[in-house]
Design an enzyme around this catalytic site. Structure first.
Site, PDB file in Angstrom:
ATOM      1  N   ASP A 311     -37.264   4.842  -5.309  1.00  0.00           N
ATOM      2  CA  ASP A 311     -36.829   5.653  -4.177  1.00  0.00           C
ATOM      3  C   ASP A 311     -36.590   7.098  -4.606  1.00  0.00           C
ATOM      4  OD1 ASP A 311     -34.642   5.312  -5.739  1.00  0.00           O
ATOM      5  OD2 ASP A 311     -33.282   4.719  -4.141  1.00  0.00           O
ATOM      6  N   LYS A 312     -37.045   7.460  -5.798  1.00  0.00           N
ATOM      7  CA  LYS A 312     -36.879   8.825  -6.284  1.00  0.00           C
ATOM      8  C   LYS A 312     -37.763   9.766  -5.475  1.00  0.00           C
ATOM      9  CE  LYS A 312     -35.220  11.808  -9.261  1.00  0.00           C
ATOM     10  NZ  LYS A 312     -33.803  12.136  -9.309  1.00  0.00           N
ATOM     11  N   THR A 313     -37.188  10.844  -4.994  1.00  0.00           N
ATOM     12  CA  THR A 313     -37.948  11.796  -4.184  1.00  0.00           C
ATOM     13  C   THR A 313     -37.735  13.203  -4.722  1.00  0.00           C
ATOM     14  OG1 THR A 313     -36.107  12.050  -2.641  1.00  0.00           O
ATOM     15  CG2 THR A 313     -37.767  10.405  -2.092  1.00  0.00           C
TER      16      THR A 313
END
Length: 352
Positions: A311-313
């Site tokens: 979920d790293k953005t």
């Protein structure tokens, strides 16, 4: 039966390791303030209402409410990687104005205050509590709440009183029964064994039918087995048992034993692999984190990972420069081939 005994022995060995790990956790020593003195007790002896001291890099043995911290800014930092996988530190604060920041730990209001909080529940991000100390009351929120299993970081020590212990902690309330997991190799082997078994069953039926046909024709050879009077079972049933035993070598029973032994060996190699160990504090040998194989059945799954979801953005980028077009001497070229060809045909001009 031998296959089940091997599997049972492996599972018993892994269960013993889990119990040893639980025993180590339950026997960890923590400092508790009782009767104006600091004493060390095992974590399993901690009760609701105890005032516990937790030092840097230690896990909280129960759900606590922070009341005192060593930080001069009145903050403490908590790592919740064991709970939600997030490694970024979260800021928590002691209850405001409850105790003086310069108070001696042995002078904490142990036994002179009481608290009322929610009944044990699984809502990690919600907590309401009221502390009563004489005629004064103090409100407690999630910023004062410390979850069991989280780790104190970048703070020398903190004091807090226990609100939930054991199975009443929020982490335990959110735990579910671990499902039985099987690796892809086990699924594949089970399918192959099923196909082999069905093939064996078909061969048994065909062989029994052929044997009955020969017996009905009056032949008493080795395949037919005579007239069947030497057994208490009907002739066709005795032949089913005989051919099933004869074709039993088709099923690779030893394959399961070999797989279980390989899984145990892989789990042992993972647990003792020095290249997979990590030292949080280079100067502290006790801060070494070793890999721990919880279930040896899933060892081979490590090498079969196809996708990693994150979920790293914002920071996941590919530094790839793709050619679109270029301009040389006022002329635009759609690809590198045409540009390099045009440059070779042009004369070189030296500019002083």
């Amino acid at each position: 039966a031998f296959v089940h005994l091997v599997t049972l022995a492996k599972d018993v060995f892994e269960d013993i390791d889990r119990h040893r790990s639980d025993r180590r956790e339950n026997r960890k020593l923590f400092t508790v303030v009782r009767n104006g003195k600091e004493i060390e007790i095992q974590s399993r002896r901690i009760q609701v209402g105890d005032w516990v001291k937790v030092r840097n890099r230690e896990q909280f043995p129960a759900d606590l409410v922070a009341v005192l911290t060593s930080d001069t800014n009145g903050q403490l930092f908590v790592e919740t990687a064991n709970i939600d996988g997030e490694t970024n530190l979260k800021i928590r604060k002691p209850v405001k104005d409850f105790v003086d920041a310069d108070i001696v730990p042995t002078s904490l209001p142990v036994g002179l205050s009481s608290f009322e909080c929610d009944l044990p529940n699984k809502h990690i991000h919600h907590f309401n509590c009221t502390i009563t100390c004489g005629s004064r009351k103090f409100a407690v929120s999630t910023e004062n709440f410390l979850l069991r299993g989280s780790v104190l970081r970048n703070t020398s020590w903190i004091y807090g009183f226990v609100v939930y212990t054991g199975k009443d902690t929020k982490v335990m309330k959110n735990m579910t029964k671990a499902p039985s997991k099987m690796s892809r190799i086990e699924h594949t082997v089970n399918k192959i064994i099923f196909v082999i078994f069905m093939t064996q069953l078909i061969l048994v039926v065909v062989s029994v039918a052929f044997s009955i046909t020969i017996n009905n024709n009056g032949r008493e050879d080795t395949l037919a087995g005579g007239d069947g009077d030497s057994t208490i079972f009907p002739f066709w049933l005795a032949q089913c048992f005989s051919f099933f035993i004869l074709y039993g070598q088709m099923v690779p029973i030893s394959l399961y034993v070999t797989m279980e032994l390989i899984n145990v060996a892989q789990g042992y190699a993972i647990n003792h692999d020095s290249k997979m160990m990590y030292m949080e504090d280079p100067g502290d040998p006790e801060s070494i984190i070793k890999p721990e194989c919880k279930d040896s059945k899933l060892c081979q799954e490590i090498g079969q990972i196809q996708y990693v979801f994150s979920d790293k953005t914002g920071t996941l980028t590919r530094n790839v420069m793709e050619f679109k077009k270029c301009a040389v001497d006022g002329q635009v070229f759609p690809n590198l081939e045409s540009a390099s060809k045009a440059l070779r045909t042009k004369k070189t001009v030296n500019i002083d």
